[in-house]
Design a protein around this motif. Structure first.
Motif, mmCIF file in Angstrom:
data_model
loop_
_atom_site.group_PDB
_atom_site.id
_atom_site.type_symbol
_atom_site.label_atom_id
_atom_site.label_comp_id
_atom_site.label_asym_id
_atom_site.label_seq_id
_atom_site.Cartn_x
_atom_site.Cartn_y
_atom_site.Cartn_z
ATOM 1 N N ARG A 160 1.354 -16.627 -0.824
ATOM 2 C CA ARG A 160 1.014 -15.213 -0.997
ATOM 3 C C ARG A 160 -0.473 -14.975 -0.785
ATOM 4 N N ILE A 161 -1.281 -15.899 -1.267
ATOM 5 C CA ILE A 161 -2.728 -15.705 -1.227
ATOM 6 C C ILE A 161 -3.261 -15.914 0.182
ATOM 7 N N VAL A 162 -2.713 -16.881 0.883
ATOM 8 C CA VAL A 162 -3.098 -17.084 2.280
ATOM 9 C C VAL A 162 -2.741 -15.836 3.088
ATOM 10 N N THR B 170 -10.742 -20.753 -5.877
ATOM 11 C CA THR B 170 -12.089 -20.873 -6.410
ATOM 12 C C THR B 170 -12.965 -19.902 -5.623
ATOM 13 N N ASP B 171 -13.901 -19.302 -6.325
ATOM 14 C CA ASP B 171 -14.820 -18.343 -5.708
ATOM 15 C C ASP B 171 -16.153 -18.501 -6.409
ATOM 16 N N GLY B 172 -17.036 -19.300 -5.815
ATOM 17 C CA GLY B 172 -18.242 -19.669 -6.535
ATOM 18 C C GLY B 172 -17.867 -20.544 -7.712
ATOM 19 N N ASP B 173 -18.300 -20.145 -8.915
ATOM 20 C CA ASP B 173 -17.976 -20.908 -10.111
ATOM 21 C C ASP B 173 -16.624 -20.528 -10.714
ATOM 22 N N LEU B 174 -15.995 -19.498 -10.173
ATOM 23 C CA LEU B 174 -14.726 -19.032 -10.714
ATOM 24 C C LEU B 174 -13.573 -19.922 -10.270
ATOM 25 N N VAL B 175 -12.705 -20.249 -11.227
ATOM 26 C CA VAL B 175 -11.425 -20.900 -10.934
ATOM 27 C C VAL B 175 -10.346 -19.997 -11.519
ATOM 28 N N LEU B 176 -9.427 -19.554 -10.673
ATOM 29 C CA LEU B 176 -8.434 -18.582 -11.123
ATOM 30 C C LEU B 176 -7.048 -18.997 -10.653
ATOM 31 N N ALA B 177 -6.069 -18.912 -11.566
ATOM 32 C CA ALA B 177 -4.672 -19.189 -11.259
ATOM 33 C C ALA B 177 -3.857 -17.913 -11.461
ATOM 34 N N GLU B 178 -2.536 -18.030 -11.263
ATOM 35 C CA GLU B 178 -1.556 -16.937 -11.352
ATOM 36 C C GLU B 178 -1.658 -16.016 -10.136
ATOM 37 N N ALA C 93 -2.612 -12.299 -10.687
ATOM 38 C CA ALA C 93 -4.020 -12.141 -11.059
ATOM 39 C C ALA C 93 -4.927 -12.380 -9.857
ATOM 40 N N ILE C 94 -4.587 -13.376 -9.052
ATOM 41 C CA ILE C 94 -5.397 -13.675 -7.873
ATOM 42 C C ILE C 94 -5.349 -12.523 -6.871
ATOM 43 N N ASP D 103 10.800 1.577 4.493
ATOM 44 C CA ASP D 103 10.411 0.440 5.326
ATOM 45 C C ASP D 103 9.868 -0.701 4.494
ATOM 46 N N TYR D 104 9.134 -0.349 3.442
ATOM 47 C CA TYR D 104 8.512 -1.349 2.582
ATOM 48 C C TYR D 104 8.784 -0.990 1.124
ATOM 49 N N LEU D 105 8.437 -1.884 0.221
ATOM 50 C CA LEU D 105 8.858 -1.707 -1.168
ATOM 51 C C LEU D 105 8.186 -0.516 -1.841
ATOM 52 N N ALA D 106 6.947 -0.234 -1.492
ATOM 53 C CA ALA D 106 6.266 0.911 -2.097
ATOM 54 C C ALA D 106 6.559 2.213 -1.362
ATOM 55 N N GLY D 107 7.290 2.121 -0.282
ATOM 56 C CA GLY D 107 7.585 3.304 0.530
ATOM 57 C C GLY D 107 7.480 2.949 1.994
ATOM 58 N N ASN D 108 6.739 3.732 2.744
ATOM 59 C CA ASN D 108 6.569 3.442 4.166
ATOM 60 C C ASN D 108 5.239 2.769 4.474
ATOM 61 N N THR D 109 4.549 2.318 3.425
ATOM 62 C CA THR D 109 3.265 1.645 3.583
ATOM 63 C C THR D 109 3.375 0.211 3.093
ATOM 64 N N PHE D 110 2.937 -0.733 3.913
ATOM 65 C CA PHE D 110 2.901 -2.140 3.512
ATOM 66 C C PHE D 110 1.816 -2.320 2.453
ATOM 67 N N THR D 111 2.154 -2.999 1.350
ATOM 68 C CA THR D 111 1.211 -3.202 0.246
ATOM 69 C C THR D 111 1.329 -4.621 -0.295
ATOM 70 N N THR D 112 0.526 -4.891 -1.293
ATOM 71 C CA THR D 112 0.599 -6.195 -1.960
ATOM 72 C C THR D 112 1.931 -6.403 -2.676
ATOM 73 N N ALA D 113 2.673 -5.346 -2.931
ATOM 74 C CA ALA D 113 4.010 -5.517 -3.502
ATOM 75 C C ALA D 113 4.899 -6.307 -2.549
ATOM 76 N N ASP D 114 4.738 -6.094 -1.260
ATOM 77 C CA ASP D 114 5.506 -6.834 -0.264
ATOM 78 C C ASP D 114 5.045 -8.290 -0.189
ATOM 79 N N ILE D 115 3.758 -8.507 -0.317
ATOM 80 C CA ILE D 115 3.239 -9.876 -0.302
ATOM 81 C C ILE D 115 3.769 -10.645 -1.517
ATOM 82 N N MET D 116 3.781 -10.017 -2.669
ATOM 83 C CA MET D 116 4.279 -10.686 -3.867
ATOM 84 C C MET D 116 5.760 -11.015 -3.749
#
Length: 213
Positions: A14-16, A57-65, A68-69, A149-162
């Motif tokens: 998903r993140i890639v 990782t983003d600088g000193d940040l390490v983030l999972a989930e 959240a990412i 067309d897409y889950l939020a309507g006719n616009t592709f969003t992060t809901a589709d990526i998830m």
């Protein structure tokens, strides 16, 4: 620099995909599952105390989930792209389907995967109930993409990526017959035509056949 630590055949795809859709610079670090256990290797587990994908990782940040990412990357690098504003008429649908991915669909498929590995009797009440819940989740997605067309309507969003991971790669771990969901198959056809999706999967899992039908 933003680094995406990608474990093959995992939710980190998903993140890639998100980074490719946004066209932002990032470093991709690929990790391979243990061939015997199919679990993450030790150097991946060491990235974060939870020991599971995805991790950035983003600088000193390490983030999972993954949720959240996605929120973090959108907030920091998205410039308003791939999300809907609160004044958009489809905003509530966007929120629902974004959280449906891990809150309902992925969770249900994960439970079913575990129950199937226990080799329970076919009429086991827990197994029957979980299969029914997964079927209802797929039916709901199928109904949604019949009218949009897409889950939020006719616009592709992060809901589709998830949600995309659960409809595709997750079926390597918990097979699901999509022939009962013709609209999902058409929807995945639209997903598969996205250049960013193709780039992401080629970079992250170049040897994996894409389960788009």
């Amino acid at each position: 620099m933003l680094s995406v630590h990608h474990l093959g055949k995992s939710q980190s795809e998903r993140i890639v995909w998100l980074c490719e859709e946004l066209g932002i610079p990032y470093e991709l670090k690929r990790y391979t599952r243990d061939p015997a256990t199919m679990l993450a290797p030790p150097n991946y587990k060491a990235l974060h105390p939870i020991g599971a994908a995805p991790v950035i990782t983003d600088g000193d940040l390490v983030l999972a989930e993954s949720g959240a990412i996605v929120d973090y990357i959108i907030a920091k690098y998205g410039n308003g792209r791939l999300v809907l504003r609160p004044d958009d008429p489809d905003f509530a649908q966007f929120l629902y389907w974004f959280h449906f991915a891990n809150g309902t669909l992925q969770a249900g498929m994960g439970r079913l995967m575990i129950l199937n590995r226990l080799k329970l009797a076919e009429d086991n009440p827990m197994l029957v109930a979980t299969r029914g819940r997964v079927d209802r989740a797929f039916d709901l997605v199928d109904a949604r993409v019949r009218s949009a067309d897409y889950l939020a309507g006719n616009t592709f969003t992060t809901a589709d990526i998830m949600t995309g991971f659960s409809l595709t790669t997750m079926r390597y771990f918990q097979p699901y017959d999509l022939s009962r969901c013709p609209n999902v198959i058409k929807y995945l056809g639209r997903i598969g035509e996205r250049a960013a999706y193709r780039r992401a999967m080629e970079k992250g899992d170049p040897d994996m056949a894409l389960l788009l039908s």
